[in-house]
Design a protein around this motif. Structure first.
Motif, PDB file in Angstrom:
ATOM      1  N   HIS A 257       0.851  -1.188   0.000  1.00 55.15           N
ATOM      2  CA  HIS A 257       0.000   0.000   0.000  1.00 55.15           C
ATOM      3  C   HIS A 257       0.891   1.243   0.000  1.00 55.15           C
ATOM      4  O   HIS A 257       1.876   1.304   0.733  1.00 55.15           O
ATOM      5  CB  HIS A 257      -0.877  -0.076   1.263  1.00 55.15           C
ATOM      6  CG  HIS A 257      -1.724   1.121   1.546  1.00 55.15           C
ATOM      7  ND1 HIS A 257      -2.022   2.078   0.615  1.00 55.15           N
ATOM      8  CD2 HIS A 257      -2.367   1.498   2.682  1.00 55.15           C
ATOM      9  CE1 HIS A 257      -2.801   2.998   1.161  1.00 55.15           C
ATOM     10  NE2 HIS A 257      -3.022   2.668   2.419  1.00 55.15           N
ATOM     11  N   HIS A 259       2.617   4.369  -2.712  1.00 54.55           N
ATOM     12  CA  HIS A 259       2.683   5.011  -4.026  1.00 54.55           C
ATOM     13  C   HIS A 259       3.931   4.797  -4.868  1.00 54.55           C
ATOM     14  O   HIS A 259       3.862   4.906  -6.094  1.00 54.55           O
ATOM     15  CB  HIS A 259       2.457   6.514  -3.865  1.00 54.55           C
ATOM     16  CG  HIS A 259       1.023   6.838  -3.656  1.00 54.55           C
ATOM     17  ND1 HIS A 259       0.392   6.666  -2.444  1.00 54.55           N
ATOM     18  CD2 HIS A 259       0.071   7.281  -4.509  1.00 54.55           C
ATOM     19  CE1 HIS A 259      -0.885   6.994  -2.557  1.00 54.55           C
ATOM     20  NE2 HIS A 259      -1.099   7.371  -3.800  1.00 54.55           N
ATOM     21  N   CYS A 294      -4.543   1.038  -3.203  1.00 52.38           N
ATOM     22  CA  CYS A 294      -4.322   2.425  -3.604  1.00 52.38           C
ATOM     23  C   CYS A 294      -3.361   2.499  -4.794  1.00 52.38           C
ATOM     24  O   CYS A 294      -3.308   1.580  -5.598  1.00 52.38           O
ATOM     25  CB  CYS A 294      -3.874   3.259  -2.420  1.00 52.38           C
ATOM     26  SG  CYS A 294      -5.240   3.615  -1.298  1.00 52.38           S
ATOM     27  N   CYS A 295      -2.594   3.583  -4.896  1.00 51.21           N
ATOM     28  CA  CYS A 295      -1.845   3.770  -6.141  1.00 51.21           C
ATOM     29  C   CYS A 295      -0.689   2.794  -6.321  1.00 51.21           C
ATOM     30  O   CYS A 295      -0.338   2.462  -7.448  1.00 51.21           O
ATOM     31  CB  CYS A 295      -1.407   5.217  -6.274  1.00 51.21           C
ATOM     32  SG  CYS A 295      -2.803   6.218  -6.837  1.00 51.21           S
ATOM     33  N   ASN A 311      -9.428  -0.186  -2.809  1.00 49.68           N
ATOM     34  CA  ASN A 311      -9.021   1.212  -2.862  1.00 49.68           C
ATOM     35  C   ASN A 311      -9.001   1.821  -1.458  1.00 49.68           C
ATOM     36  O   ASN A 311      -9.219   1.127  -0.460  1.00 49.68           O
ATOM     37  CB  ASN A 311      -9.864   2.008  -3.869  1.00 49.68           C
ATOM     38  CG  ASN A 311     -11.360   1.846  -3.679  1.00 49.68           C
ATOM     39  OD1 ASN A 311     -11.817   1.162  -2.777  1.00 49.68           O
ATOM     40  ND2 ASN A 311     -12.123   2.485  -4.546  1.00 49.68           N
ATOM     41  N   PHE A 312      -8.763   3.108  -1.422  1.00 44.64           N
ATOM     42  CA  PHE A 312      -8.489   3.854  -0.185  1.00 44.64           C
ATOM     43  C   PHE A 312      -9.327   3.422   1.022  1.00 44.64           C
ATOM     44  O   PHE A 312      -8.815   3.220   2.116  1.00 44.64           O
ATOM     45  CB  PHE A 312      -8.727   5.337  -0.486  1.00 44.64           C
ATOM     46  CG  PHE A 312      -8.413   6.275   0.639  1.00 44.64           C
ATOM     47  CD1 PHE A 312      -7.137   6.380   1.151  1.00 44.64           C
ATOM     48  CD2 PHE A 312      -9.405   7.089   1.176  1.00 44.64           C
ATOM     49  CE1 PHE A 312      -6.846   7.266   2.179  1.00 44.64           C
ATOM     50  CE2 PHE A 312      -9.126   7.984   2.200  1.00 44.64           C
ATOM     51  CZ  PHE A 312      -7.846   8.069   2.705  1.00 44.64           C
ATOM     52  N   GLN A 315      -8.516  -0.138   3.059  1.00 49.21           N
ATOM     53  CA  GLN A 315      -7.227  -0.512   3.646  1.00 49.21           C
ATOM     54  C   GLN A 315      -7.392  -1.195   4.995  1.00 49.21           C
ATOM     55  O   GLN A 315      -6.663  -2.136   5.317  1.00 49.21           O
ATOM     56  CB  GLN A 315      -6.275   0.674   3.724  1.00 49.21           C
ATOM     57  CG  GLN A 315      -6.807   1.927   4.358  1.00 49.21           C
ATOM     58  CD  GLN A 315      -5.816   3.079   4.198  1.00 49.21           C
ATOM     59  OE1 GLN A 315      -4.762   3.084   4.801  1.00 49.21           O
ATOM     60  NE2 GLN A 315      -6.150   4.066   3.377  1.00 49.21           N
ATOM     61  N   CYS A 333      -1.478   8.412   1.659  1.00 47.53           N
ATOM     62  CA  CYS A 333      -2.806   7.780   1.724  1.00 47.53           C
ATOM     63  C   CYS A 333      -2.884   6.582   2.665  1.00 47.53           C
ATOM     64  O   CYS A 333      -3.772   5.733   2.542  1.00 47.53           O
ATOM     65  CB  CYS A 333      -3.322   7.427   0.321  1.00 47.53           C
ATOM     66  SG  CYS A 333      -3.434   8.878  -0.715  1.00 47.53           S
ATOM     67  N   CYS A 451     -10.200   9.743  -5.152  1.00 42.30           N
ATOM     68  CA  CYS A 451     -10.155   8.926  -3.945  1.00 42.30           C
ATOM     69  C   CYS A 451     -11.524   8.374  -3.549  1.00 42.30           C
ATOM     70  O   CYS A 451     -12.445   8.313  -4.342  1.00 42.30           O
ATOM     71  CB  CYS A 451      -9.651   9.829  -2.823  1.00 42.30           C
ATOM     72  SG  CYS A 451      -8.508  11.126  -3.353  1.00 42.30           S
ATOM     73  N   GLY A 480      -6.111   6.119 -10.244  1.00 40.62           N
ATOM     74  CA  GLY A 480      -6.227   6.211  -8.791  1.00 40.62           C
ATOM     75  C   GLY A 480      -7.283   5.270  -8.240  1.00 40.62           C
ATOM     76  O   GLY A 480      -7.560   4.197  -8.789  1.00 40.62           O
ATOM     77  N   CYS A 481      -7.913   5.689  -7.147  1.00 41.77           N
ATOM     78  CA  CYS A 481      -8.899   4.838  -6.493  1.00 41.77           C
ATOM     79  C   CYS A 481     -10.193   4.759  -7.295  1.00 41.77           C
ATOM     80  O   CYS A 481     -10.967   3.810  -7.143  1.00 41.77           O
ATOM     81  CB  CYS A 481      -9.130   5.322  -5.071  1.00 41.77           C
ATOM     82  SG  CYS A 481      -7.656   5.050  -4.058  1.00 41.77           S
ATOM     83  N   SER A 521      -1.924   5.128 -11.871  1.00 42.95           N
ATOM     84  CA  SER A 521      -1.999   5.780 -10.558  1.00 42.95           C
ATOM     85  C   SER A 521      -2.327   7.256 -10.745  1.00 42.95           C
ATOM     86  O   SER A 521      -2.531   7.713 -11.867  1.00 42.95           O
ATOM     87  CB  SER A 521      -0.650   5.623  -9.862  1.00 42.95           C
ATOM     88  OG  SER A 521       0.320   6.338 -10.605  1.00 42.95           O
TER      89      SER A 521
END
Ligand code: NFS
Length: 630
Positions: A257, A259, A294-295, A311-312, A315, A333, A451, A480-481, A521
């Motif tokens: 997780h 970037h 995420c990214c 996604n975000f 987590q 993030c 996001c 992205g998300c 991303s």
């Protein structure tokens, strides 16, 4: 737990229920505990830039404080707060890019990092007037890296990538005096301008914000994408799966997780190490299952098809499955809450970046010089942790969707080449895409990014808008998300063509693409700028003329504010599904949603209702078509 659980997929519901039983505290609980958000903060009228305050401006005109102690009005305070979000977002994307540039600078034939896409390196070297003939590949790579690094702090000139925009757009930037110079300079300069006692004119502060944001989109982010492709390979179309169901019961599950692809790439290689796989088996698992979030999840799915856990907003849920041996993070993030949450389970929560040390996390510093060794060490920790898993308390929900990902601009063009004979005789261009838009087969294109945000029902705005657009023959590119939401909802499959209007369905069939294309991303929004500019140049137009829009239906981060601002400054209307914290100044709202169009040919729309947002997008696209006479 909030009474009103704002979720739309069953995996999330199942795991929230489990979390409740396990005593986990999640974002849903914290949102409920937060109760009503601060009204001053929400409107952007709290100023804590200096220590005379904090000053709060009364939201009611003619009643209460109308100015801060220094005399700053709501208009100034709102503009400054917005500007500082742009500066922070630009800093985050660009600092990520700088790290990638350093990795390219240290790449070598026999080191951990090599050049994977030599063709892209050569193209970039030529674009930047770097000599390529009779030179060692790595000499060229190092000069490209050094040139990229200079983009951050060069004392003179403007950013090199600005030249990729249509010349009409470059002219707008020049006339408006918003051509970004060095990236660090723009961030620094904006922080200076918003210091106590500096700029107070909201128009000027927003102009400076646009210049800084452009140094993200056409600077930091574009450098991040280009150099990542050179180092790790330009993404090509591949199949993957998405949602928490990709976590495997009998495997060592490692959640990646964050970037930075220079870390995640190395983790992918390390996870395939036969010795580590053997060790996993010796410890009773069937193997090692790396999954992304995420990214970072986007980076490794785009290049390797590594499956996306979520996604975000997911987590925490991944850890609540009870089946994650290690959650490994680098930057951006990452909920600090993962530390306490991991303590409830056997999960090792490992932070790796000196830029993002996290209270309660184990810290294993990722050092590029010893990249593979460090990653193998981290994976070994995860493998050895498998035996500590409480098998009785594992719940992995079934849902996962198939998705086709990897649509870099290069891959999209390759796909278009397949139909070249039906439309045109030119290969290797975006002409077929421009042609189908002009013919009306596609009405236009939308970039849906950003996001998740607890202010709206989880993923619903993304999916509602995307479905509505593809139904109306608007092709969607996502990053992205938002892209992960689409992948989870099955919108990145070939079968999703059935949800499309006739025109888009035909395009999907003939070109062999899904109607929602995963472009990577959030730094990869630079890919979206690139493809839009190519279409504009194909027609000798400016971006502002095209029937294309950007949207961030569930955005939350400062990075997203920088993105929205550079997308608008690039001539593309941007629809925000979450209203930014600017409503304390009618003047500034009017600037963002109306007057800025006079200056740069595009503006923001704030629309929280996704169905209404889709309707407005379609209306705007048709307006643009009408102006073009197509
Ligand atoms: Ni973008 Fe990526 Fe997701 Fe939002 Fe965060 S992961 S850089 S900021 S939350 S889309």
């Amino acid at each position: 737990m909030s009474e009103e659980i704002q979720v739309m997929d069953s995996n999330t519901e199942v795991l929230l229920e489990k979390g409740k039983k396990d005593g986990a505290d999640t974002i849903w609980d914290r949102k409920a505990a937060m109760k009503t958000p601060c009204g001053f903060g929400e409107k952007g009228i709290c100023c804590r830039i200096c220590a005379m305050g904090p000053c709060r401006i009364s939201p009611t005109k003619d009643k209460g404080a109308q100015k801060g102690l220094c005399g700053a009005t709501a208009d100034t305070i709102v503009a400054r707060n917005f500007a500082r979000m742009v500066a922070a977002g630009t800093a985050a994307h660009s600092d990520h890019a700088r790290d990638i540039a350093h990795v390219l600078y240290m790449a070598s034939e026999d080191g951990n990092y090599k050049v994977k896409d030599a063709g892209k390196l050569m193209n970039l070297a030529k674009e930047w007037d770097i000599k390529t003939e009779n030179r060692d590949l790595y000499d060229i790579a190092h000069e490209v890296a050094e040139t990229a690094l200079n983009e951050f702090g060069k004392p003179f000139g403007t950013l090199k990538f600005l030249k990729r925009a249509p010349y009409q757009r470059q002219q707008v930037w020049s006339e408006q005096k918003i051509e970004p110079r060095a990236i660090d300079r723009e961030v620094t300069s904006l922080m200076h301008s918003t210091h106590i006692g500096c700029a107070s004119d909201p128009d000027s502060i927003f102009e400076l914000s646009m210049r800084t944001a452009l140094s993200d989109g056409w600077g930091g982010s574009m450098i991040g994408t280009e150099l990542s492709d050179i180092l790790f390979g330009t993404p090509t179309a591949c199949a993957t799966q998405a949602n928490l169901g990709v976590i495997e019961k009998n495997m060592v599950n490692i959640l990646l997780h964050g970037h930075d692809p220079s870390f995640s790439e190395m983790m992918v290689y390390a996870s395939e190490d036969p010795e580590l796989v053997k060790l996993a088996k010796e410890n009773g698992a069937d193997g090692i299952n790396l999954v992304g979030m995420c990214c970072t999840g986007n980076e490794i799915t785009m290049r390797h098809g590594v499956r996306i856990a979520g996604n975000f907003y997911q987590q925490e849920l991944a850890i609540i499955t009870g089946a994650i041996e290690a959650a490994i993070v680098d930057v951006q993030c990452i909920f600090p809450a993962l530390a306490d949450l991991s303590d409830l389970y056997h999960t090792k929560f490992i932070a790796t970046s000196p830029k993002a040390k996290i209270t309660g996390a184990e810290y294993i510093e990722f050092v590029e010089e010893k990249a593979l060794e460090t990653c193998k060490g981290i994976i070994k920790e995860a493998v050895l942790n498998f035996k500590n898993r409480d098998m009785e308390n594992v719940l992995i929900p079934d849902n996962k969707s198939h998705a086709n990902v990897g649509y870099s601009v290069e891959t999209i063009i390759q796909c278009l080449d397949r139909v070249v004979n039906s439309y045109t005789d030119e290969f290797n261009t975006v002409k077929p895409l421009a042609d189908v838009i002009w013919a009306g087969v596609l009405r236009g294109a939308a970039g849906i990014v950003g996001c998740n945000n607890p202010k709206v029902r989880y993923d619903e705005s993304h999916i509602t808008i995307m479905k509505e657009l593809i139904k109306n023959d608007v092709i969607v590119v996502a990053s992205g998300c938002a892209a992960q939401a689409a992948a989870k909802a099955g919108l990145m499959t070939m079968e999703a063509k059935e949800l499309c209007g006739r025109g888009l369905k035909e395009v999907c069939e003939r070109v062999g693409i899904p109607p929602v294309l995963h472009m990577g991303s959030c730094v990869d929004i630079s890919r979206i700028l690139d493809i839009v500019s190519r279409v504009a140049k194909e027609k000798d137009l400016d971006n502002r003329d095209l029937p294309v829009v950007g949207a961030a239906p569930e955005w939350m981060s400062e990075k997203a504010v920088a993105i929205g601002t550079y997308v608008v400054a690039s001539g593309i209307d941007t629809f925000l599904g979450i209203t930014p914290q600017v409503t304390g100044s009618e003047y500034f709202v009017d600037l963002l949603t109306n007057r800025v169009e006079e200056n740069v040919g595009a503006k923001f729309y704030f629309e929280e209702n996704p169905t209404e947002c889709a309707r407005k997008i379609l209306e705007r696209i048709e307006e643009k078509r009408e102006k073009l006479g197509i």
